[in-house]
Design an enzyme around this catalytic site. Structure first.
Site, mmCIF file in Angstrom:
data_model
loop_
_atom_site.group_PDB
_atom_site.id
_atom_site.type_symbol
_atom_site.label_atom_id
_atom_site.label_comp_id
_atom_site.label_asym_id
_atom_site.label_seq_id
_atom_site.Cartn_x
_atom_site.Cartn_y
_atom_site.Cartn_z
ATOM 1 N N ASP A 90 46.949 27.715 48.758
ATOM 2 C CA ASP A 90 45.584 27.261 48.473
ATOM 3 C C ASP A 90 45.541 26.128 47.444
ATOM 4 O OD1 ASP A 90 43.908 28.692 50.200
ATOM 5 O OD2 ASP A 90 43.760 30.423 48.861
ATOM 6 N N ARG A 109 46.388 33.216 43.440
ATOM 7 C CA ARG A 109 46.117 31.818 43.083
ATOM 8 C C ARG A 109 46.383 31.501 41.613
ATOM 9 N NH1 ARG A 109 41.112 28.733 45.536
ATOM 10 N NH2 ARG A 109 42.543 27.076 44.916
ATOM 11 N N ARG A 153 33.237 34.888 41.951
ATOM 12 C CA ARG A 153 34.453 34.414 41.290
ATOM 13 C C ARG A 153 34.206 34.188 39.785
ATOM 14 N NH1 ARG A 153 38.024 32.139 45.281
ATOM 15 N NH2 ARG A 153 37.712 33.382 47.160
ATOM 16 N N HIS A 212 31.655 30.378 46.536
ATOM 17 C CA HIS A 212 31.738 29.389 45.457
ATOM 18 C C HIS A 212 30.448 28.567 45.496
ATOM 19 C CE1 HIS A 212 36.413 28.866 44.989
ATOM 20 N NE2 HIS A 212 35.927 29.520 43.949
ATOM 21 N N CYS A 249 36.096 21.090 48.276
ATOM 22 C CA CYS A 249 37.155 21.973 47.787
ATOM 23 C C CYS A 249 38.457 21.204 47.586
ATOM 24 C CB CYS A 249 37.424 23.105 48.772
ATOM 25 S SG CYS A 249 36.024 24.168 49.090
#
Ligand code: ARG
Length: 270
Positions: A70, A95, A140, A169, A263
């Site tokens: 990612d 991550r 998140r 997000h 992103c």
């Protein structure tokens, strides 16, 4: 009418999808059994980079790291305002190692990096509008991180609660067109947060669920051009009506990981 929209040149930080894959599921878009076409992903990503450059933007790149599929989603690594870098602390253990690699890039580029104390996923949830930081929470980035961001930048931070797991997000539900306007999908937010957005941005462009599911809210605007998923056709048409110039860039392979144009794009604001 588009003559009236003024472009500002940007500096972007990106990460090549050399090791991109879907190996775990940390959002509803991710299905580890679905195959990613790595060559197509590379092609799509390269076309994003050349489109940015063709429009006069500067693009820097972080070296991708094997085992961090990612890492291509550069936006999550930090938020940078006035040359000050507020780093990341990922929600998912998978991550977490990404932060160090981005921090090293920033340090080598001459920035000092503030490491957050609580979960905070950079521009994924922290959106600089030119006046304040719109800050997403719910999936998140935490409210504690919002407070930390406000202390760090000394700019007002406006907390917004996300309620739909597909839009986990803030940058999947909202993007900034310029200092005065944003585009967002209201149903992605709690009723109170929706009201806050309506008060702050009475002239906002409102997106539909189809626009949002097509990653149309995961766009990048330079004040004039809007780099947007071609699948978000109706939203692009509305932006055109508002005098912006939609520039379609297809990142369909990245949608398999729950990501799109924004992103993949970290903005470094001097
Ligand atoms: N698979 C990544 C995750 O779930 C996608 C990140 C997308 N980035 C973004 N800025 N919305 O964390």
């Amino acid at each position: 009418m588009s003559e009236s929209r003024v472009q500002r040149r940007r500096r972007f930080l990106v990460c090549e999808p050399r090791h991109f894959a879907v190996q775990y599921a940390i959002n509803p878009w991710m299905h580890p059994d679905v195959r990613v076409d790595v060559d197509l992903a590379q092609e799509q990503w390269q076309s994003l980079i050349s489109t940015y450059r063709a429009h006069g933007h500067t693009v820097d790149a972080v070296e991708p790291v094997p085992g961090l599929p990612d890492m291509v989603f550069a936006a999550n690594s930090a938020v940078v305002v006035n040359g000050r870098v507020f780093g990341s602390f990922f929600h998912a253990a998978e991550r977490r190692p990404e932060s160090t690699h981005y921090d090293m890039w920033f340090k080598a580029a001459g920035f000092t990096v503030h490491r957050p104390e609580s979960v905070c996923e950079g521009e994924g949830d922290l959106v600089w509008t030119g006046r304040y930081v719109l800050a997403g929470t719910g999936f998140r980035t935490t409210r504690e991180a919002h407070r930390e961001v406000q202390e760090f930048f000394g700019h007002p931070v406006i907390s917004l609660t996300l309620v739909d797991p597909y839009f986990y997000h803030l940058d999947t539900a909202l993007f900034v067109l310029d200092e005065d306007t944003v585009v967002y999908y209201p149903e992605a937010f709690s009723p109170g947060s929706r009201e806050v957005l309506a008060r702050l941005y009475p002239d906002a462009v409102l997106a539909t669920r189809d626009d949002a599911m097509a990653f149309g809210l995961n766009s990048v605007s330079d004040g004039r051009h809007v780099f947007i998923a071609p699948q978000a056709e109706s939203l692009a048409a509305r932006l055109d009506d508002h005098g912006y110039v939609p520039v379609p860039v297809d990142l369909s392979e990245f949608q398999k990981a729950g990501g799109g144009i924004k992103c993949c794009t970290q903005e470094i604001r001097p």
